[in-house]
Design a protein around this motif. Structure first.
Motif, PDB file in Angstrom:
ATOM      1  N   TYR A   8       8.760   6.009   4.802  1.00 33.02           N
ATOM      2  CA  TYR A   8       7.934   4.916   4.296  1.00 33.02           C
ATOM      3  C   TYR A   8       6.853   4.542   5.291  1.00 33.02           C
ATOM      4  O   TYR A   8       7.124   4.386   6.471  1.00 33.02           O
ATOM      5  CB  TYR A   8       8.800   3.679   4.044  1.00 33.02           C
ATOM      6  CG  TYR A   8       9.755   3.824   2.909  1.00 33.02           C
ATOM      7  CD1 TYR A   8       9.520   4.719   1.888  1.00 33.02           C
ATOM      8  CD2 TYR A   8      10.895   3.047   2.862  1.00 33.02           C
ATOM      9  CE1 TYR A   8      10.399   4.833   0.841  1.00 33.02           C
ATOM     10  CE2 TYR A   8      11.785   3.154   1.821  1.00 33.02           C
ATOM     11  CZ  TYR A   8      11.529   4.050   0.805  1.00 33.02           C
ATOM     12  OH  TYR A   8      12.404   4.151  -0.228  1.00 33.02           O
ATOM     13  N   THR A  14      -3.925   1.372   2.384  1.00 33.35           N
ATOM     14  CA  THR A  14      -3.989   1.092   0.955  1.00 33.35           C
ATOM     15  C   THR A  14      -4.035  -0.419   0.705  1.00 33.35           C
ATOM     16  O   THR A  14      -3.546  -1.208   1.498  1.00 33.35           O
ATOM     17  CB  THR A  14      -2.784   1.675   0.188  1.00 33.35           C
ATOM     18  OG1 THR A  14      -1.602   1.157   0.758  1.00 33.35           O
ATOM     19  CG2 THR A  14      -2.793   3.169   0.208  1.00 33.35           C
ATOM     20  N   VAL A  15      -4.651  -0.766  -0.404  1.00 31.45           N
ATOM     21  CA  VAL A  15      -4.830  -2.179  -0.727  1.00 31.45           C
ATOM     22  C   VAL A  15      -3.495  -2.845  -1.015  1.00 31.45           C
ATOM     23  O   VAL A  15      -3.175  -3.903  -0.493  1.00 31.45           O
ATOM     24  CB  VAL A  15      -5.785  -2.317  -1.932  1.00 31.45           C
ATOM     25  CG1 VAL A  15      -5.823  -3.744  -2.451  1.00 31.45           C
ATOM     26  CG2 VAL A  15      -7.183  -1.866  -1.538  1.00 31.45           C
ATOM     27  N   GLY A  16      -2.727  -2.207  -1.864  1.00 27.84           N
ATOM     28  CA  GLY A  16      -1.410  -2.743  -2.183  1.00 27.84           C
ATOM     29  C   GLY A  16      -0.362  -1.875  -1.517  1.00 27.84           C
ATOM     30  O   GLY A  16      -0.628  -0.761  -1.132  1.00 27.84           O
ATOM     31  N   ASN A  17       0.813  -2.379  -1.341  1.00 28.89           N
ATOM     32  CA  ASN A  17       1.891  -1.567  -0.801  1.00 28.89           C
ATOM     33  C   ASN A  17       3.185  -2.158  -1.319  1.00 28.89           C
ATOM     34  O   ASN A  17       3.598  -3.230  -0.899  1.00 28.89           O
ATOM     35  CB  ASN A  17       1.855  -1.587   0.727  1.00 28.89           C
ATOM     36  CG  ASN A  17       2.818  -0.594   1.304  1.00 28.89           C
ATOM     37  OD1 ASN A  17       3.778  -0.187   0.653  1.00 28.89           O
ATOM     38  ND2 ASN A  17       2.575  -0.176   2.533  1.00 28.89           N
ATOM     39  N   ARG A  18       3.800  -1.422  -2.258  1.00 31.19           N
ATOM     40  CA  ARG A  18       4.999  -1.961  -2.897  1.00 31.19           C
ATOM     41  C   ARG A  18       6.175  -2.035  -1.953  1.00 31.19           C
ATOM     42  O   ARG A  18       7.206  -2.609  -2.271  1.00 31.19           O
ATOM     43  CB  ARG A  18       5.353  -1.116  -4.123  1.00 31.19           C
ATOM     44  CG  ARG A  18       4.451  -1.376  -5.311  1.00 31.19           C
ATOM     45  CD  ARG A  18       4.660  -0.351  -6.368  1.00 31.19           C
ATOM     46  NE  ARG A  18       4.357   0.978  -5.880  1.00 31.19           N
ATOM     47  CZ  ARG A  18       4.921   2.082  -6.321  1.00 31.19           C
ATOM     48  NH1 ARG A  18       5.827   2.014  -7.248  1.00 31.19           N
ATOM     49  NH2 ARG A  18       4.583   3.251  -5.829  1.00 31.19           N
ATOM     50  N   GLN A  28      -6.083  -9.008  -2.284  1.00 30.32           N
ATOM     51  CA  GLN A  28      -6.758  -8.168  -3.261  1.00 30.32           C
ATOM     52  C   GLN A  28      -5.792  -7.412  -4.168  1.00 30.32           C
ATOM     53  O   GLN A  28      -6.164  -6.966  -5.242  1.00 30.32           O
ATOM     54  CB  GLN A  28      -7.680  -7.173  -2.547  1.00 30.32           C
ATOM     55  CG  GLN A  28      -8.928  -7.814  -1.983  1.00 30.32           C
ATOM     56  CD  GLN A  28      -9.755  -8.531  -3.030  1.00 30.32           C
ATOM     57  OE1 GLN A  28     -10.006  -8.017  -4.106  1.00 30.32           O
ATOM     58  NE2 GLN A  28     -10.164  -9.750  -2.728  1.00 30.32           N
ATOM     59  N   ALA A  29      -4.545  -7.215  -3.720  1.00 28.41           N
ATOM     60  CA  ALA A  29      -3.575  -6.493  -4.532  1.00 28.41           C
ATOM     61  C   ALA A  29      -2.953  -7.392  -5.600  1.00 28.41           C
ATOM     62  O   ALA A  29      -2.332  -6.909  -6.537  1.00 28.41           O
ATOM     63  CB  ALA A  29      -2.483  -5.900  -3.646  1.00 28.41           C
ATOM     64  N   GLY A  30      -3.151  -8.698  -5.459  1.00 31.38           N
ATOM     65  CA  GLY A  30      -2.488  -9.634  -6.361  1.00 31.38           C
ATOM     66  C   GLY A  30      -3.207  -9.782  -7.688  1.00 31.38           C
ATOM     67  O   GLY A  30      -4.432  -9.780  -7.742  1.00 31.38           O
ATOM     68  N   MET A  31      -2.442  -9.898  -8.753  1.00 33.94           N
ATOM     69  CA  MET A  31      -3.064 -10.109 -10.063  1.00 33.94           C
ATOM     70  C   MET A  31      -3.665 -11.506 -10.160  1.00 33.94           C
ATOM     71  O   MET A  31      -4.480 -11.777 -11.030  1.00 33.94           O
ATOM     72  CB  MET A  31      -2.037  -9.908 -11.176  1.00 33.94           C
ATOM     73  CG  MET A  31      -1.602  -8.465 -11.312  1.00 33.94           C
ATOM     74  SD  MET A  31      -0.298  -8.254 -12.525  1.00 33.94           S
ATOM     75  CE  MET A  31      -1.236  -8.280 -14.044  1.00 33.94           C
ATOM     76  N   ARG A  33      -5.515 -12.921  -7.819  1.00 31.20           N
ATOM     77  CA  ARG A  33      -6.657 -13.124  -6.918  1.00 31.20           C
ATOM     78  C   ARG A  33      -7.775 -13.850  -7.670  1.00 31.20           C
ATOM     79  O   ARG A  33      -7.928 -13.705  -8.892  1.00 31.20           O
ATOM     80  CB  ARG A  33      -7.147 -11.791  -6.355  1.00 31.20           C
ATOM     81  CG  ARG A  33      -7.905 -10.950  -7.351  1.00 31.20           C
ATOM     82  CD  ARG A  33      -8.348  -9.633  -6.717  1.00 31.20           C
ATOM     83  NE  ARG A  33      -9.242  -8.935  -7.626  1.00 31.20           N
ATOM     84  CZ  ARG A  33      -9.493  -7.642  -7.572  1.00 31.20           C
ATOM     85  NH1 ARG A  33      -8.928  -6.898  -6.651  1.00 31.20           N
ATOM     86  NH2 ARG A  33     -10.320  -7.091  -8.427  1.00 31.20           N
ATOM     87  N   PHE A  55     -13.731  -9.777  -1.019  1.00 29.25           N
ATOM     88  CA  PHE A  55     -12.603  -9.725  -0.078  1.00 29.25           C
ATOM     89  C   PHE A  55     -12.504 -11.042   0.699  1.00 29.25           C
ATOM     90  O   PHE A  55     -11.450 -11.666   0.772  1.00 29.25           O
ATOM     91  CB  PHE A  55     -12.782  -8.586   0.935  1.00 29.25           C
ATOM     92  CG  PHE A  55     -12.528  -7.204   0.404  1.00 29.25           C
ATOM     93  CD1 PHE A  55     -12.082  -6.992  -0.890  1.00 29.25           C
ATOM     94  CD2 PHE A  55     -12.727  -6.098   1.217  1.00 29.25           C
ATOM     95  CE1 PHE A  55     -11.851  -5.709  -1.365  1.00 29.25           C
ATOM     96  CE2 PHE A  55     -12.496  -4.805   0.751  1.00 29.25           C
ATOM     97  CZ  PHE A  55     -12.062  -4.610  -0.534  1.00 29.25           C
TER      98      PHE A  55
END
Lengths: 334, 92
Positions: A8, A14-18, A28-31, A33, A55
């Motif tokens: 991992y 990356t913008v998001g990272n699960r 920025q990864a959040g719905m 935002r 941003f």
């Protein structure tokens, strides 16, 4: 399963990272935002400034609990986002003149103080409105330590009026006013221009930082940190301009990344005039990799190739690396 | 990690010599996958679109593209780590 092998990656571009917890993920990864600079603005394809503004303002909105007023200098950002009577901004926003953004923001902050409200104030402008035309007002805002976060989106020339040189234009770059001519075409001259982040540091204001659209997490961390502080704060964001730089619109992020990795744009932060951290170069690249992708430097690669000029630019990058210790492991602050 | 057949068994039967992965092993090995061509929702396209024309549909639902606002810069395709986005010219 017990194991020490880790496939991992959590320290990622990356913008998001699960793999990160919800709280650690980027704005920025959040719905949810804010999309402070919403769809439908009139920026060019692949605009770095539109990206940088979203941003930064989204992060500031989260930090301020959506209680934020933005003041904007004249420039691309103002022109493409608010052609009368439209607006892409999802927050209270004011534009007055090219050079007085910092002064307007000072007034807005003073009004909040008098009214006893907690609304935070943001001022933003391009490099022309910040380093040249608005510089006097900006210096005054720093000197008075007004409670304003000033963000400069640096695309290294006056792009809105047709790519004229500003004091943030790098040496050797072609602009409408620094056209490379003659047998040894040079473009913008060496040894001129200024670094506003360093000048801001000389004012010993609480917080100064540089950031880039290529490193979103670093940018968001700096905006969030700046919003946690009261007093004059300054963030300088490097935003590639596909039109003015003569670059592929798809290369906006790539160029910003190469500017960091070559050392031409040092990413650091400073508190009360002292450098407290930097973003280390992950993999150093020669400045040529960065220059080759841009038509504004194309005259350096035409016959004959301007080897000496490229070496001078490399020397600037090397000096930045030495000066800000960019090859040493990431500083503690960010 | 994987079960291997004894030499006597190999000589006397046609059974599989090297067995497959069990479930936990398979899940562990799957972590190495780079997800070539398959979106794994890293949010890069959603984050780097200067026009906010990429719509996030939520966990497991990937993304939609709002072509009314897309200017075709191709940043999403460039920054997609697994090549899951392709920019194509519109037919006239």
């Amino acid at each position: 399963m017990e194991t020490t092998i880790k496939f991992y990656q959590t320290d990622t571009f990356t913008v998001g990272n699960r793999l990160l917890s919800e709280a650690e993920r980027s704005v920025q990864a959040g719905m949810q935002r804010t999309n402070a600079l919403n769809s439908g603005h009139r920026a060019c394809q692949g605009c770095g400034e539109a990206l940088g503004a979203r941003f930064a303002v989204d992060a500031a909105m989260r930090a301020a609990g959506n209680d934020l007023i933005a003041c904007n200098a004249t420039g691309c950002l103002e022109v493409f986002s608010t052609p009368y009577p439209e607006s892409s901004w999802q927050l209270p926003w004011i534009h007055s003149l090219f050079g007085n953004t910092a002064a307007v923001a000072t007034g807005v902050a003073a009004a909040q103080r008098v009214k006893g409200t907690k609304t935070r104030v943001l001022a933003q402008g391009g490099d022309g409105g910040t380093t040249d035309i608005g510089f006097g007002c900006l210096s005054g805002m720093f000197e008075r330590n007004d409670d304003v976060l000033y963000i400069c989106y640096d695309n290294e020339a006056y792009m809105n009026t047709g790519v004229q040189r500003s004091s943030a234009t790098p040496p050797a770059a072609r602009t409408a006013t620094t056209v490379p001519v003659g047998q040894h075409p040079n473009g913008n001259v060496f040894g001129k221009g200024k670094s506003v982040p360093l000048i801001a540091m000389a004012h010993e204001i609480p917080y100064v930082a540089t950031a880039s659209v290529a490193d979103l997490r670093d940018l968001e961390a700096k905006v969030t940190k700046a919003m946690s502080i009261h007093g004059a704060r300054y963030i300088h964001i490097h935003v590639p301009c596909p039109l003015g730089w003569g670059a592929d619109p798809a290369h906006t992020i790539k160029l910003a990344r190469l500017a960091i990795e070559s050392g031409l744009f040092p990413v650091f932060e400073a508190e009360h005039g002292e450098i407290t951290g930097h973003r280390a170069i992950r993999e150093q690249v020669p400045v040529e990799d960065y220059l080759k992708l841009q038509k504004r430097f194309a005259h350096l690669f035409r016959n004959p190739k301007q080897v000496e000029v490229i070496a001078q630019l490399q020397a600037i990058a090397d000096r930045n690396i030495r000066r800000f210790k960019l090859l040493e492991k990431r500083g503690a602050a960010v | 990690m994987r079960p291997v057949l004894d030499i006597i068994r190999r000589q006397s039967t046609f059974d599989e010599v090297v067995g497959g992965l069990d479930e936990s092993n398979a899940l562990f090995e799957a972590r190495r996958c780079l997800s070539c061509g398959n979106c794994f929702e890293c949010d890069n396209c959603y984050g780097v679109c200067p026009d906010s024309a990429v719509i996030k549909l939520g966990a497991g639902k990937r993304f939609a593209f709002n072509y009314d606002y897309c200017k075709g810069c191709g940043l999403c395709a460039e920054e997609c780590p697994c090549g899951a986005i392709v920019v194509e010219l519109e037919e006239k």
